[in-house]
Each structure stands twice: as C-alpha cells, then as structure tokens.
Design an enzyme around this catalytic site. Sequence first.
Site, mmCIF file in Angstrom:
data_model
loop_
_atom_site.group_PDB
_atom_site.id
_atom_site.type_symbol
_atom_site.label_atom_id
_atom_site.label_comp_id
_atom_site.label_asym_id
_atom_site.label_seq_id
_atom_site.Cartn_x
_atom_site.Cartn_y
_atom_site.Cartn_z
ATOM 1 N N ASP A 5 -11.589 14.826 0.971
ATOM 2 C CA ASP A 5 -10.638 13.995 0.246
ATOM 3 C C ASP A 5 -9.496 13.637 1.196
ATOM 4 O O ASP A 5 -9.056 14.460 1.989
ATOM 5 C CB ASP A 5 -10.122 14.773 -0.965
ATOM 6 C CG ASP A 5 -9.299 13.921 -1.907
ATOM 7 O OD1 ASP A 5 -8.965 12.789 -1.538
ATOM 8 O OD2 ASP A 5 -9.002 14.398 -3.011
ATOM 9 N N SER A 6 -8.991 12.424 1.110
ATOM 10 C CA SER A 6 -8.049 11.904 2.100
ATOM 11 C C SER A 6 -6.686 12.563 2.079
ATOM 12 O O SER A 6 -5.901 12.404 3.007
ATOM 13 C CB SER A 6 -7.864 10.399 1.887
ATOM 14 O OG SER A 6 -7.181 10.161 0.663
ATOM 15 N N GLY A 7 -6.364 13.288 1.012
ATOM 16 C CA GLY A 7 -5.059 13.929 0.912
ATOM 17 C C GLY A 7 -4.045 13.171 0.082
ATOM 18 O O GLY A 7 -2.986 13.703 -0.240
ATOM 19 N N ASP A 60 -16.919 15.672 -8.339
ATOM 20 C CA ASP A 60 -16.333 16.934 -7.892
ATOM 21 C C ASP A 60 -15.301 17.353 -8.912
ATOM 22 O O ASP A 60 -14.723 16.512 -9.607
ATOM 23 C CB ASP A 60 -15.655 16.783 -6.520
ATOM 24 C CG ASP A 60 -14.270 16.154 -6.647
ATOM 25 O OD1 ASP A 60 -13.268 16.905 -6.647
ATOM 26 O OD2 ASP A 60 -14.181 14.915 -6.778
ATOM 27 N N PHE A 82 -3.917 12.198 -3.120
ATOM 28 C CA PHE A 82 -3.583 12.745 -4.439
ATOM 29 C C PHE A 82 -2.679 13.966 -4.305
ATOM 30 O O PHE A 82 -1.704 14.111 -5.039
ATOM 31 C CB PHE A 82 -4.858 13.112 -5.201
ATOM 32 C CG PHE A 82 -4.589 13.742 -6.541
ATOM 33 C CD1 PHE A 82 -4.263 12.959 -7.628
ATOM 34 C CD2 PHE A 82 -4.653 15.121 -6.706
ATOM 35 C CE1 PHE A 82 -3.992 13.542 -8.872
ATOM 36 C CE2 PHE A 82 -4.390 15.709 -7.927
ATOM 37 C CZ PHE A 82 -4.066 14.925 -9.013
#
Length: 372
Positions: free
Chosen positions: A92-94, A266, A96
């Site tokens: 996950d790109s970070g 997920d 959130f």
Amino acid sequence: MSAIPFNIAASDGAARTGDLVFPRGAIRTPAFMPVGTAATVKALYADQVRATGADIVLGNVYHLMLRPGAERVARLGGLHTFMGWPRPILTDSGGFQVMSLSALRKLDRDGVTFRSHIDGSTHRLTPERSVEIQRLLGADVTMQLDECVRLPASREEIERAMLLSVDWAERSKAAFGAPQGRALFGIVQGGDVADLRKVSACKLVDIGFDGYAVGGLAVGEPQETMLAMLDETVPALPWDRPRYLMGVGSPDDILKSVARGIDMFDCVMPTRAGRHGQAFTRFGKINLKNARHADDPRPLDEASDCPALRDYSRAYLHHLVKAGEILGMMLLSWANIAYYQHLMYGARAAIAAGSFADYAASAQEGWARGDI
C-alpha cells in the site's frame, strides 16, 4: 498491454475467477490478501499464512518507511527475504496512513509532509518517493500515492482530492517506468459521489495501469453506499485487468463485491478479530469471550483442514482468551485467515461451476446467526 498476465478462466455474471501471474507465483482470484503491515501478518508465521492458501500478502509503505526503513530493508535483501515470504507482495502506498495516523500533516500539490506517529520525526512523501520506497522493498504490486478523504465530505472536497489523486497517478506511472515482473495499480477515488467515481476511473484507464484499485471505501459508510459506488465504478474499468477493493472487509462485503466483479481484497479484520477473541467460521462469528463456551469440547470446525479450527476445543480457546494468553490470539488469528482463504477457494470453485449466487446465499445463512 500489461507485462503481468491476468488470465480469466471463467465468469458467472459479473463475478470472475482466474489468476494474476508474477515471477514469484500466481495469485488465484478472487483473492484475499492477509495484511502484513509491518512485514508480518500479526501473530502468524509466514509458513502458516501460506498453508492457509494465501498467494499474496500486503505490506505498507508508511509503516515500513518509518521502521525499519526502506533503504535498510533493501540492504537486507528486500521485503521477501526480510520477512521470509517468497511469494508476491503488494505494498500500500502509505497515503491512507499518512491521512489517518499522522499527528501533523501538510498537503500540497507535490505531496504531503507529515510527522511520524512513532517518534514525531518529520517526513516527506510524494508520488515519486512512494514508488521509490516500494521499489526498495521489492514489491510485486506497487500502488500509486493517492489522497483518501474521510466521509462524509463535501462534493468540492471529494472532487479536489480525486483530481489530485489522478495527477499523482500520472506521476506515479512516470516514476514506475516499465520494470519486468512488477505491476503498478492506479486507485479510483471519488468518495460517495457516483459521477466523480466514473470520472476518476475513466481518467485512470486513459493513463493505463496493470490493475485498478477502488479506494476510499470501507471507511465507515453503509454497505449499501459501498456497493452503489462499485456498481458505478466497475463497469468503467477494463474487463481484462484485475480490480482490487482496498480495505474490505467482512465475508458478506467480500462476496457481494465479488458478485460485482472485484478480484482482490485485503483487510485487518480477521487478524484483529482473532486478537480480540472472535473467530470467523462457516457457522457464523463465534465470540470466545462468552461464558457459554467454557465447557464446550467441540472445535470451531471439525471438518476444517486448519489445525486451529479443527484441533482445539472451544473450551480451551475460551480459557486462553479469558487468561489473556498469547496462544489464544495466535490460534484465532490463524483460524480466521484460514476461514477467509477457504471462503475465497469456495468462491473460485463456485464461479467456475456457474453457481456463485447459490454459494454466496449459503454462506450468508451461516453468518445470519450472528455472534454465538
């Protein structure tokens, strides 16, 4: 054409089953990805996770960039070697976590500056840096950096964040390049506004990605809203590329989303519930804190091939939970990940057989019993 093959073997209505093929292994879809936020699926060994049937796990840029650091992980051989997981990993790109966990953050067109929730240190995350971190980690699936807006929000705020996310998607793709054996997913935003969801999806398709995620849902909105957004979004996404619904969710959420054409999921729910004394089973959700289980010699599911579900009595699990023993958290987390993987195995088989609606209805009958 994507360099990552996505083979759709069968469909049943909008639901479909197939596989997404990486050098490290194929991901059978529909797929549930156990969440390994900080390079571990909490309370489980990597070989236990694999034994449940999981083909891929998820790691997180925000947490790993802060501790132990992406450069350190790269020096130690990459995330696969670091955590002992040889199969595909999605990171996950970070975005959130930056929006939800940081004590201080300042957003601008170029990126976001934020303060670590661990030690208060200041960091800068841009689309390019997020992609670089994911490259250092060795991710098989890289996610673009996006801005996730908390709901409810005004249309103006949702549209601003959606357009910024599209801009960041273009920059993420430019930074990603064309590496062999790796995929980049764009993220559809648009909150709970249907026409903005469609605009976001169409713009991302024009940019072109290996797969498409639907973000900004499962953030407290009613299930009907989430499903309505999928009804608007999924038809705008390419049939021949994988679709990933981020952060979802309950078994009911998952199967209703599979019915709408989602391929990947997920959620922290199965491991978080396990650490708090709850088990997901085909008979419904079982709360092992309840005194009714204190003298129950039955396992959670005697027909399961997972030892955590099959080999330990409810009385023993109740005892472990009430005593605060770590083993209780471990066993229930294992049982829950195994149940989620069994759910996905059944979904794949039902789609291939053309009986997905019957399968989903049967599963829902068990969950309707509620906590027991």
